[in-house]
Write an enzyme that holds these catalytic residues in place. Structure first.
Site, PDB file in Angstrom:
ATOM      1  N   GLY A 123      -7.459   0.333 -31.258  1.00  0.00           N
ATOM      2  CA  GLY A 123      -7.835   1.227 -32.348  1.00  0.00           C
ATOM      3  C   GLY A 123      -6.620   1.779 -33.059  1.00  0.00           C
TER       4      GLY A 123
ATOM      5  CB  CYS B 287      -1.743   6.385 -27.917  1.00  0.00           C
ATOM      6  SG  CYS B 287      -1.723   6.848 -29.659  1.00  0.00           S
ATOM      7  CG  LEU B 288      -1.252   0.916 -31.039  1.00  0.00           C
ATOM      8  CD1 LEU B 288      -1.798   0.336 -32.332  1.00  0.00           C
ATOM      9  CD2 LEU B 288      -0.552  -0.155 -30.221  1.00  0.00           C
TER      10      LEU B 288
ATOM     11  CG  HIS C 293      -5.151   9.512 -33.258  1.00  0.00           C
ATOM     12  ND1 HIS C 293      -3.925  10.041 -32.908  1.00  0.00           N
ATOM     13  CD2 HIS C 293      -5.275   8.374 -32.536  1.00  0.00           C
ATOM     14  CE1 HIS C 293      -3.348   9.253 -32.008  1.00  0.00           C
ATOM     15  NE2 HIS C 293      -4.148   8.239 -31.756  1.00  0.00           N
TER      16      HIS C 293
ATOM     17  CD  GLN D  26      -2.601   5.842 -34.013  1.00  0.00           C
ATOM     18  OE1 GLN D  26      -3.723   5.384 -34.190  1.00  0.00           O
ATOM     19  NE2 GLN D  26      -1.855   5.500 -32.982  1.00  0.00           N
TER      20      GLN D  26
ATOM     21  CG  HIS E  83      -7.373   7.365 -28.274  1.00  0.00           C
ATOM     22  ND1 HIS E  83      -6.488   7.500 -27.230  1.00  0.00           N
ATOM     23  CD2 HIS E  83      -6.605   7.081 -29.366  1.00  0.00           C
ATOM     24  CE1 HIS E  83      -5.249   7.320 -27.679  1.00  0.00           C
ATOM     25  NE2 HIS E  83      -5.290   7.048 -28.967  1.00  0.00           N
ATOM     26  CD  GLU E  84      -7.874   5.026 -32.337  1.00  0.00           C
ATOM     27  OE1 GLU E  84      -7.184   5.561 -33.231  1.00  0.00           O
ATOM     28  OE2 GLU E  84      -7.368   4.429 -31.369  1.00  0.00           O
TER      29      GLU E  84
HETATM   30 ZN    ZN Z   1      -3.832   6.754 -30.410  1.00  0.00          ZN
END
Ligand code: ZN
Length: 158
Positions: A46, A88-89, A134, A51, A130-131
């Site tokens: 995701g 997480c990226l 953000h 981000q 999670h997304e």
């Molecule tokens: Zn993330």
């Protein structure tokens, strides 16, 4: 199309509340296309617009079958519980132990502004939560129990 730079959680953009999308125009479509390419390149599940430095309520989730474009998403329903590894990226190379619902249903708009619903269990439910976090400036490291150790990541969760 183009790759966007993925910011790390040290960047202030990751800690701000994002604004709703109001215009479903070519600029949004380009952002979505770029985010899909960036997500694929990074091998992630995701990606949220903050981000890549865009403070709008836009999220992509790769279900394994398709990439869902979730615009202005809200959680409609959750149930159950799972505690597991989450990454997480924007926090490269690390994983934390995070408690999430085992099932989640979201309502969102597609790239043309049409509302739809999507649901998922386990990894997909985790990813939805999670997304969406953000978009409210929350990175999982703020809600995790702890980081996983190298041994735990290498082993079988003994
Ligand atoms: Zn993330």
């Amino acid at each position: 199309m183009g790759l966007r730079k993925i910011l790390t959680d040290k960047d202030p953009a990751l800690h701000k509340v994002c604004r709703p999308v109001e215009k479903f125009d070519g600029r949004l479509h380009r952002l979505l296309d770029d985010m899909a390419e960036t997500l694929e390149q990074a091998n992630g599940v995701g990606l949220a617009a903050p981000q890549v430095g865009i403070l709008r309520r836009v999220v992509l989730v790769d279900t394994g079958e398709e990439i869902l474009e979730l615009i202005n998403p809200t959680l409609l329903e959750t149930s159950g519980e799972q505690v597991g590894a989450e990454g997480c990226l924007s926090v490269p190379g690390k994983y934390g132990l995070v408690k999430r619902p085992n099932y989640a249903k979201v309502r969102a708009q597609d790239r043309n502004g049409n509302w739809y619903e999507a649901e998922g269990e386990e990894l997909i439910a985790r990813c939805f939560c999670h997304e969406l976090d953000h978009l409210d400036g929350i990175v999982y490291t703020e809600i995790m129990e702890r980081f996983l150790t190298e041994e735990e990541l290498a082993g079988d969760n003994k």
